[in-house]
Each structure stands twice: as structure tokens, then as C-alpha cells.
Design an enzyme around this catalytic site. Structure first.
Site, PDB file in Angstrom:
ATOM      1  N   TYR A  28      37.824  -6.186  59.296  1.00 63.49           N
ATOM      2  CA  TYR A  28      37.770  -6.439  57.607  1.00 63.49           C
ATOM      3  C   TYR A  28      36.374  -7.372  58.966  1.00 63.49           C
ATOM      4  O   TYR A  28      35.519  -7.928  56.877  1.00 63.49           O
ATOM      5  CB  TYR A  28      38.687  -7.608  57.568  1.00 63.49           C
ATOM      6  CG  TYR A  28      39.481  -6.949  56.992  1.00 63.49           C
ATOM      7  CD1 TYR A  28      40.229  -6.705  55.995  1.00 63.49           C
ATOM      8  CD2 TYR A  28      40.642  -6.669  58.018  1.00 63.49           C
ATOM      9  CE1 TYR A  28      41.203  -5.785  55.663  1.00 63.49           C
ATOM     10  CE2 TYR A  28      42.159  -6.314  57.117  1.00 63.49           C
ATOM     11  CZ  TYR A  28      42.066  -5.283  56.219  1.00 63.49           C
ATOM     12  OH  TYR A  28      43.336  -4.944  55.695  1.00 63.49           O
ATOM     13  N   ASN A  51      41.804  -2.636  44.900  1.00 63.97           N
ATOM     14  CA  ASN A  51      41.822  -1.521  45.680  1.00 63.97           C
ATOM     15  C   ASN A  51      42.858  -0.417  45.186  1.00 63.97           C
ATOM     16  O   ASN A  51      43.744  -0.477  45.228  1.00 63.97           O
ATOM     17  CB  ASN A  51      41.209  -0.713  46.719  1.00 63.97           C
ATOM     18  CG  ASN A  51      41.190   0.269  46.547  1.00 63.97           C
ATOM     19  OD1 ASN A  51      40.789   1.383  45.839  1.00 63.97           O
ATOM     20  ND2 ASN A  51      41.158   1.253  47.585  1.00 63.97           N
ATOM     21  N   CYS A  59      41.581   2.604  52.978  1.00 62.90           N
ATOM     22  CA  CYS A  59      41.782   0.891  53.392  1.00 62.90           C
ATOM     23  C   CYS A  59      42.801   1.406  54.300  1.00 62.90           C
ATOM     24  O   CYS A  59      42.583  -0.095  55.183  1.00 62.90           O
ATOM     25  CB  CYS A  59      42.634  -0.004  51.893  1.00 62.90           C
ATOM     26  SG  CYS A  59      43.755   0.956  51.358  1.00 62.90           S
ATOM     27  N   HIS A  60      43.620   2.039  54.771  1.00 57.05           N
ATOM     28  CA  HIS A  60      44.751   2.390  56.083  1.00 57.05           C
ATOM     29  C   HIS A  60      43.698   2.003  57.278  1.00 57.05           C
ATOM     30  O   HIS A  60      43.788   2.186  58.629  1.00 57.05           O
ATOM     31  CB  HIS A  60      45.242   3.375  55.830  1.00 57.05           C
ATOM     32  CG  HIS A  60      44.457   4.453  55.411  1.00 57.05           C
ATOM     33  ND1 HIS A  60      43.938   5.566  54.525  1.00 57.05           N
ATOM     34  CD2 HIS A  60      44.637   5.400  56.954  1.00 57.05           C
ATOM     35  CE1 HIS A  60      43.655   6.850  54.761  1.00 57.05           C
ATOM     36  NE2 HIS A  60      43.585   6.271  56.678  1.00 57.05           N
ATOM     37  N   GLU A  88      45.699  10.790  61.846  1.00 54.89           N
ATOM     38  CA  GLU A  88      43.415  10.790  61.445  1.00 54.89           C
ATOM     39  C   GLU A  88      43.820  10.966  63.038  1.00 54.89           C
ATOM     40  O   GLU A  88      42.063  11.340  63.652  1.00 54.89           O
ATOM     41  CB  GLU A  88      43.012  10.248  60.870  1.00 54.89           C
ATOM     42  CG  GLU A  88      43.771   9.988  59.707  1.00 54.89           C
ATOM     43  CD  GLU A  88      43.210   9.348  59.312  1.00 54.89           C
ATOM     44  OE1 GLU A  88      41.715   8.695  58.868  1.00 54.89           O
ATOM     45  OE2 GLU A  88      42.678  10.059  57.474  1.00 54.89           O
TER      46      GLU A  88
END
Length: 112
Positions: A28, A51, A59-60, A88
Site C-alpha cells: 500500500y 473499488n 486489489c488482490h 498467478e
DNA sequence: CGACTGACCTCGC
DNA sequence: GGCGAGGCCAGTC
């Protein structure tokens, strides 16, 4: 339609988060800095919470400064967030709630 | 317009 | 190394 940026700051934050490559994560504080407001990590979290486009704004891929999953307002919460990151290609610590920053933290400019 | 909250970060013990 | 308190920024009620 998707998220509608109300403030320039929010738009910048979304752009930065959306710029994070797949398989990498950012903190962040780093996003806040890239957004032009260093120290506004809380504000970044506030925008993320509002969001609406998790597909446009991953955002993850945003985690706390220490690599721990701060929070996730979708799916099963942090559980879904962790799952997405693992899919990912992001590595996790033994506890299963912390990301290996030294191996997956996103570097926008290759500095520092 | 005013005040509180919130997906944070850093320092101190 | 783990727990606690304070401070900063933007958004929402």
C-alpha cells in the site's frame, strides 16, 4: 459501468494497481507513493475498499508493507486473495498469510 | 460542512 | 520477536 473515479487520486491509484504485472505484488505504501501521495497508504486502502472492478483493479495484488494480506472485500476475503495470488505464481510464507516480498514485490522502476 | 472510520505504516516496550 | 499506541490521507455518513 465499472468503477467511476471521483477523484484524481483514486484514478491514479487504480492506474498504478492495474499496472502491477501478474505474479507480482505491491505494498500500500508503495502504491501511495506511486500515486503521488507518499504516506497515504490508508487512503489507498479506502479506495480499494470502494473499488468495484476487481478485474480492472487487481486489489488482490496489494499487500501490507510486511507482506501480510491486509484484507479483501470480495469472495471469501483473504482466502480468495491468497488463492488468486498463488494462481498467478506468487510465493507464500509458511504461515500461508504472508507473501514473499523479496521474491514477488513489484518494482516499478528498478530503483532503491 | 463536520466528524468518524478504515484493506496502513512506524515507533516503543 | 510479539503486542500496543500514535499519526497521516482520503472517503463516506
Amino acid at each position: 459501468m465499472k468503477n467511476v473515479p471521483k477523484s484524481n487520486f483514486q484514478s491514479t491509484v487504480y492506474s498504478v494497481v492495474a499496472s502491477i504485472p501478474r505474479g507480482s505484488v505491491a505494498t500500500y505504501g508503495q502504491i501511495a507513493e506511486l500515486a503521488g501521495r507518499p504516506g497515504a497508504a490508508r487512503a489507498v486502502g479506502t479506495c480499494m475498499r470502494n473499488n468495484k472492478d476487481t478485474h480492472t483493479v487487481p486489489c488482490h495484488r496489494v499487500v501490507a508493507s510486511n507482506g501480510t494480506l491486509a484484507g479483501y472485500a470480495y469472495g471469501d476475503g483473504l482466502s480468495t486473495k491468497k488463492k488468486l495470488l498463488q494462481k498467478e505464481g506468487v510465493s507464500f510464507k509458511t504461515n500461508g498469510t504472508t507473501v514473499d516480498l523479496k521474491a514477488n514485490q513489484w518494482q516499478p522502476k528498478r530503483s532503491r
